[in-house]
Design a protein around this motif. Structure first.
Motif, PDB file in Angstrom:
ATOM      1  N   UNK A 107     142.650  55.071  54.665  1.00 41.77           N
ATOM      2  CA  UNK A 107     143.102  55.354  56.034  1.00 41.77           C
ATOM      3  C   UNK A 107     144.215  54.380  56.417  1.00 41.77           C
ATOM      4  N   UNK A 108     145.220  54.884  57.115  1.00 42.52           N
ATOM      5  CA  UNK A 108     146.328  54.037  57.518  1.00 42.52           C
ATOM      6  C   UNK A 108     146.021  53.228  58.776  1.00 42.52           C
ATOM      7  N   UNK A 109     145.069  53.695  59.573  1.00 42.28           N
ATOM      8  CA  UNK A 109     144.748  53.003  60.820  1.00 42.28           C
ATOM      9  C   UNK A 109     143.318  53.315  61.229  1.00 42.28           C
ATOM     10  N   UNK A 110     142.798  52.508  62.154  1.00 43.19           N
ATOM     11  CA  UNK A 110     141.469  52.755  62.694  1.00 43.19           C
ATOM     12  C   UNK A 110     141.464  54.046  63.501  1.00 43.19           C
ATOM     13  N   UNK A 134     137.884  40.432  61.226  1.00 42.99           N
ATOM     14  CA  UNK A 134     139.153  40.168  61.887  1.00 42.99           C
ATOM     15  C   UNK A 134     140.162  41.237  61.475  1.00 42.99           C
ATOM     16  N   UNK A 135     141.405  41.096  61.947  1.00 43.28           N
ATOM     17  CA  UNK A 135     142.394  42.144  61.694  1.00 43.28           C
ATOM     18  C   UNK A 135     142.647  42.339  60.209  1.00 43.28           C
ATOM     19  N   UNK A 154     142.055  45.845  58.088  1.00 45.27           N
ATOM     20  CA  UNK A 154     143.094  46.478  57.290  1.00 45.27           C
ATOM     21  C   UNK A 154     142.642  46.662  55.844  1.00 45.27           C
ATOM     22  N   UNK A 155     141.928  45.661  55.302  1.00 47.95           N
ATOM     23  CA  UNK A 155     141.458  45.768  53.918  1.00 47.95           C
ATOM     24  C   UNK A 155     140.427  46.887  53.774  1.00 47.95           C
ATOM     25  N   UNK A 156     139.519  47.014  54.726  1.00 46.13           N
ATOM     26  CA  UNK A 156     138.511  48.066  54.650  1.00 46.13           C
ATOM     27  C   UNK A 156     139.140  49.443  54.832  1.00 46.13           C
ATOM     28  N   UNK A 157     140.118  49.537  55.749  1.00 45.69           N
ATOM     29  CA  UNK A 157     140.803  50.817  55.934  1.00 45.69           C
ATOM     30  C   UNK A 157     141.541  51.227  54.663  1.00 45.69           C
ATOM     31  N   UNK A 158     142.148  50.260  54.007  1.00 47.78           N
ATOM     32  CA  UNK A 158     142.856  50.565  52.764  1.00 47.78           C
ATOM     33  C   UNK A 158     141.890  51.089  51.710  1.00 47.78           C
ATOM     34  N   UNK A 159     140.702  50.481  51.643  1.00 49.57           N
ATOM     35  CA  UNK A 159     139.706  50.943  50.681  1.00 49.57           C
ATOM     36  C   UNK A 159     139.290  52.378  50.972  1.00 49.57           C
TER      37      UNK A 159
END
Length: 988
Positions: A61-64, A48-49, A53-58
């Motif tokens: 990356x700021x966004x997909x 989900x969203x 966001x959690x995976x991008x932070x890891x």
């Protein structure tokens, strides 16, 4: 609801809007308060969203968008969204598809030609065909967690061996026609070294079989001679092999013994395409000298499906077992000395033999073979005899009645098919029209002959209708009671005397209660997607949604004969046109052929199309196919089958195609260059930034670029092969577009082609409207391959819409990079792109563990079973590595659980490295741990039973138990057994 039609040139948005009854027409770029609120894309995509966001932070990356910009080369990115309709709710899509399905007309088809309507026992339909525990399994490479399906396939092999009276059979092939072509090439390999290149085919074979054999023979420079087997002279025309049909396509039974004896005297091998159900009554081919038997098991409970999917069979003599194409299930033992099953003779797999392979078939029709095997288990030998006997008796009644009406039959020896001779073509047209007026299909064999084939579903009312048609409005001079007194009697030479299906498995499960429990017991021995993620690289084991699967068994799709008139299959034609248009938009190609019924067949078909294009330009001399060393294993085999010579291209240290070596090879072969086969993203799991240059280099020398579509899952909505230089690409619908793997099949491998290749798309001898004006020959028995499962991909695309498909691709890339990030501190990631990112899969390097802890990749794969997971792809494309592909369907929680398992295993390996665990007796070397070994009175290991069986918290909540220990593959190959063992060998 308006009729849902589409023109090939029509925008798909217009097609969707013309076919919906929503209060407000849906557009790709708008939403309305009247739209259904449930979003399928949100259910298909696992994270989900918050997870995203959690995976991008890891990953930092700021966004997909930022992640995709870094991962995918800018010069191939789409500049605008896919021109596809907005995704709709499951309810809306299924209602739309029902309207399309209603355009199909279900006539009673007495066409035959290798296809027969049948009755799928409801207990098998509900509990196998419609059960995700069976249809979401992967190919049984990890045999310890695939014992149920392997046993079901062993039953299938035993059924085929018994009915054909031959000594060994494989676990199925794609269809009867391609199985016959495989028999030809196997015979050629065995017999033609330095000898004849002629293959004789009886004109009594099914026309689609003859066509596929011709297609396969042409690039191998095999001469196919079609003629009358009764007149053929092996002395005058030496041949390495021959193909016969039993019974003949028009139903006649021939005593082939003299022909077989003559063939053997001349040193030729004889293949017989035999109707398997007929062999319950007829003398089997193995008893009158056939060397190979092939055919279709469709009438063993598998719906017609407008041509597929159906499981072909292939049986031969034991002395040819190492040349047998496809997969074979064999019996071996596990680490506890118990019987265990696995795929035998694995060194024949095409990934290993590559350009030395005699076939590119590394797949089967497992789900359909399982159904056919259970059909035989359910009915047993006596039940099958009763079914065949009833069909034969009804055929005899029909024969007597037609003769009483003054018609002449082509043969007095038959099983289920009659050839009716007519005076002229006008009589044939009259009867065809009278039949169609009563919703009945007959087969025009020639201009003055009709064929009528009966099947398991035929009733007395059908015979009455047929008699009324042939009576031409005259009153019938007899009643059915008069005719039924005359028994149909097979000539003595054809009557089977030998027993079959004598193994207890075919005796025990004839009640529904017993069969249901048996099927459930086997299902529980297999790990499928309904248990946990299956993280295999290049295999895209994503969600196979229930809504996508439902239409497969709708009768409007399941009961159509593949050679029914097109006017009766309008619904299918609409579906094909829409699916082709959607796939063309997704890939950037000018046209799509849906005929290839497996990825391997798509590879082969694409190369044949390229060769036909070169011939049309007077460049038939182009015979070199460049293939990177990282390519899929079937690529070299497909190239050789297409008549091309394979030249490998090196890869650099980063796993990318070595451009300097590519240029050198292109320059060296110049005018002889036919094609480059390239996988994108690469088989090493990265987006190569030089793909545009690669295509330009090949085109600059007049070659064509064939793209292996195995990794299209990472491209949909982001880039299109047709835009950046590919000329042809096969699409694994069973990967990217949600057709489930079914334990190793079914699959579909359509091809997309650029505009200059459209004229060469494959045709078909029965349905002439298929293919291009200069099309290559048929590559599958049915015009649109395994048509019924195309509904799955159609539903998936309609549910997701253009934006949903694109988001799925983006999340697939995110998930793969998240796994690579989490596991990199424990297992080095072997290849990354220029940005340091992977594509939709990643390769972890385990090679150093062999030195540090004597741990092999196989040990990690087996230990994962104790954690409740299927292993990733092992030792491919690089030995000593694992390739992981999480897909977009897995949630962050499942990804973390899988990563936690691999991290825990790394700690177990560290204990070996630190001498805290024994290098020979440890958790990995002894994996998987079965319940049987846990319950043993003695526990000889230094680690505890709890550590062995319950290594993670989730295993205490739900435990998937492997039923056998590690299997000894070598022992099974040394003592090859490919049919059922006595029941007491398995235990309970």
């Amino acid at each position: 609801m308006p009729e849902p039609t589409i023109d090939r040139e029509l925008d798909l948005l217009t097609a969707w809007n013309s076919a919906t009854d929503s209060p407000v027409a849906a557009r790709a770029d708008s939403k309305s308060i009247f739209d259904y609120t449930d979003s399928f894309a949100a259910r298909h995509i696992g994270p989900d969203q918050g997870d995203v966001e959690a995976m991008l932070a890891a990953l930092g990356c700021r966004s997909l968008d930022e992640l995709i910009d870094r991962a995918v080369p800018a010069d191939i990115r789409l500049s605008s969204p896919l021109r596809l309709p907005a995704g709709k709710s499951e309810y809306e899509v299924l209602e739309w598809l029902r309207a399309i399905a209603a355009q199909n007309q279900i006539y009673r088809s007495f066409i035959g030609m290798g296809y027969a309507d049948c009755i799928t026992p409801a207990v098998i339909q509900r509990n196998v065909l419609e059960n995700p525990g069976w249809y979401t399994q992967y190919t049984p490479y990890q045999a310890e967690i695939a014992q149920g399906r392997l046993e079901a396939l062993l039953n299938f092999q035993t059924m085929v061996i018994d009915l054909t009276a031959l000594e060994i059979a494989n676990a199925s092939l794609l269809d009867e026609a391609t199985a016959a072509a495989e028999a030809m090439t196997m015979s050629f390999g065995l017999k033609a070294k330095g000898g004849s290149r002629c293959f004789f085919v009886s004109r009594e074979c099914h026309p689609q079989t003859i066509a596929v054999v011709r297609t396969r023979a042409l690039p191998l420079e095999i001469e196919v001679v079609v003629g009358d087997h009764r007149e053929f002279d092996f002395a005058a025309q030496p041949c390495f092999g021959a193909l016969l049909q039993y019974p003949a396509s028009d139903g006649a039974l021939y005593d082939y013994r003299p022909f077989v004896e003559a063939a053997h005297r001349a040193g030729a091998l004889v293949t017989v395409a035999a109707d398997l159900l007929s062999l319950t009554l007829l003398t089997p081919p193995g008893e009158w000298g056939a060397d190979i038997a092939v055919g279709n098991t469709q009438r063993f409970g598998v719906p017609l499906g407008y041509g597929g999917p159906h499981a072909a069979y292939f049986a031969t003599r034991d002395r040819f077992k190492r040349q047998l194409p496809g997969r074979i299930v064999g019996v071996s033992t596990d680490s506890h000395g118990q019987p265990a099953l696995r795929l035998a003779l694995q060194t024949r797999e095409q990934h290993i033999r590559r350009d030395k392979a005699t076939s590119n078939i590394c797949t089967a029709q497992v789900l359909l073979a399982v159904i056919a095997g259970f059909y035989a288990v359910y009915h047993g030998p006596e039940g099958l005899r009763r079914i065949a006997g009833r069909i034969h008796r009804l055929t005899g009644i029909l024969a007597r009645g037609l003769e009483r009406l003054g018609y002449r039959l082509g043969s007095q020896a038959y099983f289920d098919t009659l050839r009716v001779e007519l005076d002229d073509a006008a009589s044939l047209r009259q009867l065809i029209e009278r039949a169609e007026a009563r919703k009945i299909n007959l087969r025009p064999i020639e201009s003055t002959a009709l064929g009528i084939s009966l099947d398991e579903t035929t009733a007395l009312a059908d015979l009455e209708a047929l008699f009324e048609i042939f009576a031409l409005d005259r009153p019938l001079p007899f009643g059915l009671e008069d005719l039924s007194a005359h028994q149909a009697i097979l000539p003595a030479a054809f009557v089977r005397q030998s027993d079959f299906l004598t193994h207890p498995v075919f005796q025990r499960y004839h009640s529904e209660t017993e069969l249901l429990r048996y099927m459930h017991r086997l299902e529980s021995r297999d790990l499928a997607l309904n248990t946990s993620m299956i993280p295999l690289g290049s295999c895209t084991m994503k969600l196979n949604a229930t809504a996508e699967m439902l239409p497969v068994t709708w009768p409007e799709f399941g009961k159509l004969h593949p050679f029914a008139p097109l006017s009766q299959a309008r619904g299918y034609q609409i579906l094909f046109e829409q699916l082709e248009a959607a796939l063309a938009e997704i890939t950037g190609f000018a046209a799509i052929s849906l005929q290839p019924n497996a990825g391997s067949q798509g590879e082969y078909t694409g190369l044949l199309v390229i060769c036909a294009y070169h011939r049309s330009r007077g460049e038939a001399h182009r015979d070199i196919c460049l293939i990177p060393q990282s390519a899929h294993g079937t690529n070299p085999a497909s190239a050789v089958m297409a008549g091309l010579k394979v030249v490998p291209v090196a890869c650099d240290e980063e796993g990318n195609i070595d451009l300097a070596d590519l240029r050198a090879k292109v320059q060296a072969h110049g005018e002889r260059l036919a094609a480059l086969m390239v996988t994108y993203p690469s088989t090493h799991g990265v987006f190569e930034s030089s793909i545009v240059s690669i295509c330009e280099i090949v085109h600059g020398s007049g070659g064509q670029v064939y793209m292996d579509g195995a990794n299209l899952n990472a491209q949909v909505g982001l880039c299109r092969p047709g835009d950046y230089g590919a000329d042809v690409c096969h699409l694994n619908l069973h990967k990217t577009f949600c057709i489930p793997h079914g334990g190793g099949g079914p699959g579909m491998g359509p091809i997309g082609v650029a505009s200059h290749l459209v004229p060469f798309l494959p045709g078909h001898p029965v349905i002439e409207q298929v293919g291009g004006p200069s099309g290559i020959g048929a590559v599958a028995a049915a015009p649109w391959g395994s048509a019924s499962i195309l509904t799955i991909s159609w539903v998936y695309i309609a549910l997701m819409g253009g934006s949903g498909l694109t988001e799925a691709t983006r999340v697939a890339i995110l998930n793969a990079n998240y796994i690579a990030h989490r596991l990199a501190p424990y297992y080095p990631v072997l290849y990354r792109g220029e940005s340091g990112l992977v594509a939709h899969e990643c390769i972890l390097d385990l090679r150093k563990l062999k030195t540090s802890a004597t741990i092999e990749v196989e040990d990690v794969a087996k230990r994962l079973m104790d954690y409740g997971f299927h292993a990733p792809t092992v030792s491919w494309p690089v030995a000593g590595t694992i390739m992981i592909e999480p897909t977009e369907s897995e949630s962050k929680a499942e990804l973390d659980r899988f990563c936690d398992a691999l991290i825990a295993i790394r700690h177990e390996i560290a204990a070996i490295e630190d001498r805290q665990a024994d290098r020979a007796d440890n958790l990995l070397k002894n994996a998987p741990h079965t319940a049987l070994c846990l319950l043993a009175a003695e526990w000889p290991h230094s680690y505890s039973r709890i550590e062995a069986a319950y290594p993670a918290p989730w295993t205490r909540e739900h435990k998937f138990w492997p039923v056998v220990g590690r299997i000894d593959n070598a022992a099974g190959d040394r003592n090859l057994v490919c049919s059922c063992l006595p029941m007491d060998a398995y235990g309970e």
